[in-house]
Write a protein that holds these residues in place. Structure first.
Motif, short mmCIF file in Angstrom:
data_model
loop_
_atom_site.label_atom_id
_atom_site.label_comp_id
_atom_site.label_asym_id
_atom_site.label_seq_id
_atom_site.Cartn_x
_atom_site.Cartn_y
_atom_site.Cartn_z
N THR A 184 60.18 38.30 49.80
CA THR A 184 60.33 38.96 48.51
C THR A 184 61.84 39.63 48.63
O THR A 184 62.21 40.17 49.23
CB THR A 184 59.43 40.30 48.44
OG1 THR A 184 57.95 39.85 48.55
CG2 THR A 184 59.68 40.87 47.17
N VAL A 235 67.22 33.90 41.41
CA VAL A 235 66.09 34.92 41.71
C VAL A 235 66.24 36.25 40.94
O VAL A 235 67.57 36.77 40.49
CB VAL A 235 65.88 35.09 43.19
CG1 VAL A 235 65.45 33.68 43.69
CG2 VAL A 235 67.11 35.82 43.78
N LEU A 278 68.27 30.50 46.52
CA LEU A 278 68.43 31.74 46.01
C LEU A 278 69.52 31.92 45.28
O LEU A 278 69.69 32.63 44.00
CB LEU A 278 68.70 32.59 47.38
CG LEU A 278 67.28 32.36 48.24
CD1 LEU A 278 67.69 33.31 49.49
CD2 LEU A 278 66.20 32.86 47.66
N GLN A 337 60.93 39.32 43.09
CA GLN A 337 60.49 38.06 43.01
C GLN A 337 60.21 37.28 44.49
O GLN A 337 60.65 37.86 45.29
CB GLN A 337 61.55 37.07 42.26
CG GLN A 337 61.01 35.66 42.31
CD GLN A 337 62.00 34.57 41.85
OE1 GLN A 337 63.09 34.88 40.89
NE2 GLN A 337 62.05 33.28 42.00
N ARG A 338 58.85 36.78 44.51
CA ARG A 338 58.46 36.27 45.75
C ARG A 338 58.76 34.65 45.67
O ARG A 338 58.92 34.04 44.61
CB ARG A 338 57.05 36.32 45.72
CG ARG A 338 56.29 35.51 46.79
CD ARG A 338 56.02 36.39 47.90
NE ARG A 338 55.48 35.79 49.21
CZ ARG A 338 55.38 36.36 50.48
NH1 ARG A 338 55.96 37.57 50.75
NH2 ARG A 338 54.81 35.77 51.39
N VAL A 339 59.59 34.52 46.89
CA VAL A 339 60.05 33.19 47.03
C VAL A 339 59.47 32.34 48.34
O VAL A 339 59.09 33.18 49.24
CB VAL A 339 61.72 33.14 47.28
CG1 VAL A 339 62.24 33.68 46.01
CG2 VAL A 339 62.03 33.95 48.39
N GLU A 340 59.33 31.05 48.19
CA GLU A 340 59.11 30.24 49.38
C GLU A 340 60.19 29.81 50.13
O GLU A 340 61.16 29.71 49.75
CB GLU A 340 57.86 29.36 48.99
CG GLU A 340 56.55 29.74 48.15
CD GLU A 340 55.83 30.88 48.83
OE1 GLU A 340 55.93 30.55 49.99
OE2 GLU A 340 55.17 31.63 48.51
N ALA A 377 66.14 30.06 50.95
CA ALA A 377 65.40 31.00 51.63
C ALA A 377 64.75 30.21 52.84
O ALA A 377 64.09 29.33 52.91
CB ALA A 377 64.12 31.28 50.87
N ALA A 436 63.48 27.77 48.87
CA ALA A 436 63.42 28.12 47.45
C ALA A 436 65.15 28.37 47.37
O ALA A 436 65.85 28.99 48.41
CB ALA A 436 62.89 29.34 46.99
#
Length: 691
Positions: free
Chosen positions: A606, A651, A663, A655-658, A601, A661
């Protein structure tokens, strides 16, 4: 707009129900009129310019728009708590929400916008088209998806509510129509809470032409000329101008008349825009009416010498327009939207700190900015940084002036579309006024390419950065140990500095040798020599021509502040171009390595959905969508980088990712056959439908 009971009511304090550039724009007019200002802000915007500049500011707890700027109840409560008399909706968020307008009026506040009934009438594009048909405004006939035939292609699927390109799809094959309607409906439901879509013919090489209208409560409607907004990416405008070029007097009169009929049909009051699609055969078709102030309103202001926000307040107070007819237009104005994004990588939005944002001014140049030096561009909101507007007596002069201002601007921070804007303004098609909405579909690849001497310019900029860094270090050393002396009887060895060019990621090694009695010499740049060197400015002679390079370094990396000296970012500005570099460490940290084959990401967001019927172990092909990530008001499609096997999907939907992250992990087909080493981690690919 205000009710009849509000006629003659003087506005003393205005709350702007928005953020960024439009809030600052409204505040500027309010200050000139002696009107107090109130801002609302999310937690992420607590120190944003619009919150700092207002006379009072009220916090809306949270970061997400749904919890803050889309909470009409909180905004009305904020207006009452701050003692505001009126609410200006700005644009975006709740600006075209009839329920919010009613809530403002019911609270006893003045609504600086059209009547809720007018907003409601135009809120649904399908219902608006029915109303416009009865008013005699020309339309494109809708096509029922179930009845579409090959001869109807191409078709455009559009969301009935909202705007900004969300829920919009171009369909060129009948077999894809059903899936595209379903996808557009899902996106529209997520974005606007309304999944209704409709289908109409897609006009190839059409122009987006609009008319600014202004109506008071006394029966006067002004049509303030035309604007051309055809240069768009992901169905969002990039460059706008007024008046629209190459229209006949008959076409202008027809557009003005249709816009006036549209405004009168809904009892409009205040500022609004009627948008049309102009087909190659010269016929115009109603698209929609934006019941608010448009982002591109400054070009109309420049041409007509008006302050549209001041007129909005005047009408809201119950006053009539100053004359039965608008003033005569003068000259030409062009606006460019400066975004934090990377056009070469599917317009990928960028985040990070804006260290410096300065655009050279002068007569006819205007900057409407939402951020200032030191502000952060976050993942929560639209990545537009500013609008740069130029006015001149002729179109050619205005275009030239705007390109020059953008080219000479100092923009230090996330990657932007600045170079694309300059090249677009100087493209032969734009210069001659040959405009249509497919401009970037045809020209984007060429516009994102470096000029023929681009590699040489880049290396000259990197050489200037290295020299400035060396001078800065020498200056620092002289304050301490340098005073003790450092004479040696041996020639100095070559110095090496490594950079990564941003955006793009090309790695450069700069080698230079300090020279006695003069500036250092580059070892790998023939025809380039240093004339003067300082920590913030370097003069180089490039092929016999002297150029000045302004250099600024900031101690933060591409992922945000705090990266330390080895992760410094360096910005070099010169007439040869503007370049950004990340200083690379001499010894890479092994902890920076990611599992090979990973899709990362590139921004927080999201996961809105995963590809249907896809699981670990399935074969995938290059470009096949794996999942969709929503960030910064855009939906980004993450695709397989090559033919291979989906090893892992890490994921889930929602889901919220930073940043950074993992995927998914994809093993290429070649790796599967050979069992050899896998390629390095690949970033998430942004190819998604627009925002």
């Amino acid at each position: 707009m205000s009710t009849e009971a509000d006629a003659g009511r003087t506005i003393g304090s205005v709350l702007v129900a928005g953020r960024g550039e439009i809030a600052r724009r409204v505040f500027r007019t309010c200050r000139e009129l002696g009107v107090a200002t109130v801002a609302v802000h999310s937690d992420a915007d607590a120190d944003a310019p619009h919150a700092r500049e207002a006379d009072a500011a009220v916090s809306l707890p949270g970061d997400a728009p749904a919890d803050t700027y889309l909470r009409g109840d909180l905004i009305v409560a904020a207006a009452l708590a701050a003692g505001a008399d009126a609410v200006h909706p700005g644009y975006g968020f709740l600006s075209e929400n009839a329920g919010f307008a009613r809530a403002v009026l019911e609270a006893g506040l003045v609504w600086i916008g059209p009547p809720p009934e007018a907003i409601e009438a135009m809120a649904s594009k399908t219902r608006a088209k029915e109303l416009m048909d009865r008013a005699g405004v020309p339309l494109l006939a809708p096509v029922r998806p179930g009845e579409a035939r090959e001869e109807d292609l191409p078709l455009l699927v559009k969301a009935a509510a909202g705007g900004g390109g969300r829920g919009m799809r171009i369909v060129r094959e009948l077999a894809a129509l059903e899936d595209e309607v379903r996808a557009a409906s899902a996106e529209a439901a997520a974005a606007f809470g309304d999944g209704e879509v409709f289908t109409e013919p897609y006009v190839e090489r059409g122009r987006h032409v609009e008319v600014q209208v202004l109506a008071d409560g006394h029966g006067t409607v002004w049509a303030l000329g035309t604007r051309d907004c055809s240069l768009q990416r992901r169905h969002q405008k990039v460059i706008e101008e007024a008046p629209a070029p190459h229209l006949t007097g008959e076409q202008r009169a027809g557009l003005h008349g249709a816009a006036e009929r549209a405004a009168r049909a809904v009892g409009y009051r205040g500022a609004g825009t009627v948008e049309f699609l102009l087909a190659p055969d010269g016929r115009a078709y109603f698209l929609e009416m934006n019941t608010r102030l448009q982002v591109e309103h400054p070009v109309t202001e420049c041409v007509y010498g008006l302050d549209l926000v001041a007129l909005q307040l005047r009408i809201a107070e119950g006053a009539p327009l100053p004359a039965a007819q608008p003033p005569e237009p003068q000259g030409h104005a062009v606006e460019a939207r400066l975004y934090a994004e990377d056009p070469a990588r599917q317009w990928r939005p960028q985040t990070g700190r804006v260290h410096r944002l300065e655009v050279p001014g002068g007569p006819g140049v205007r900057l409407d900015a939402g951020v200032a030096g030191g502000d952060e561009v976050t993942v929560h909101y639209d990545p537009m940084l500013a609008k740069v507007i130029a006015w001149a007596p002729t179109r050619a002069e205005a275009v030239r002036k705007l390109a020059h201002a953008l080219e000479r601007a100092h923009i230090h921070g996330p990657a932007t579309n600045r170079d694309l804007l300059v090249r677009s303004l100087r493209h032969p098609d734009f210069a001659s006024g040959r405009l249509d909405t497919g401009f970037y579909d045809r020209h984007l690849t060429h516009l994102c390419q470096e000029p023929p001497d681009g590699e040489r310019r880049l290396r000259a900029a990197a050489f200037a950065a290295a020299l400035a860094d060396a001078e800065a270090r020498r200056t620092a050393a002289r304050t301490v140990s340098g005073r003790l002396g450092g004479w040696r009887n041996l020639p100095s060895g070559p110095q090496t500095k490594c950079y990564r060019a941003e955006p793009g990621g090309a790695e450069l090694e700069v080698r230079y040798r300090p020279a006695r009695g003069g500036p250092p010499l580059a070892e790998d740049l023939s025809g380039v020599r240093a004339l003067r060197v300082a920590a913030d400015r370097v003069e180089l002679e490039v092929d016999g021509v002297r150029h000045r390079f302004d250099v600024a370094a900031y101690p933060d990396g591409p992922d945000g502040p705090g990266g330390g000296e080895e992760r410094a970012r360096v910005f070099v500005d010169s007439p040869l171009g503007a370049y950004a570099f990340t200083v690379l460490p001499r010894f890479p940290d092994p902890r920076d390595r990611t599992e090979p084959g990973s899709l990362l990401a590139r921004m927080p967001g999201t996961v809105v959905r995963l590809a249907d019927r896809l699981a670990a172990g399935d074969a995938v092909t290059a470009g096949q969508p794996l999942l969709w990530l929503e960030a910064m008001k855009m939906e980004h499609r993450v695709t397989a980088p090559a033919d291979g096997v989906l090893r892992e999907l890490r994921v889930t939907a929602g889901q919220r990712v930073e940043v950074g992250a993992v995927l998914a992990v994809v093993a290429s087909e070649e790796q599967g056959r050979t069992g050899g080493a896998e390629p390095p981690a690949s970033p998430a690919t942004d190819e998604g439908a627009g925002a």
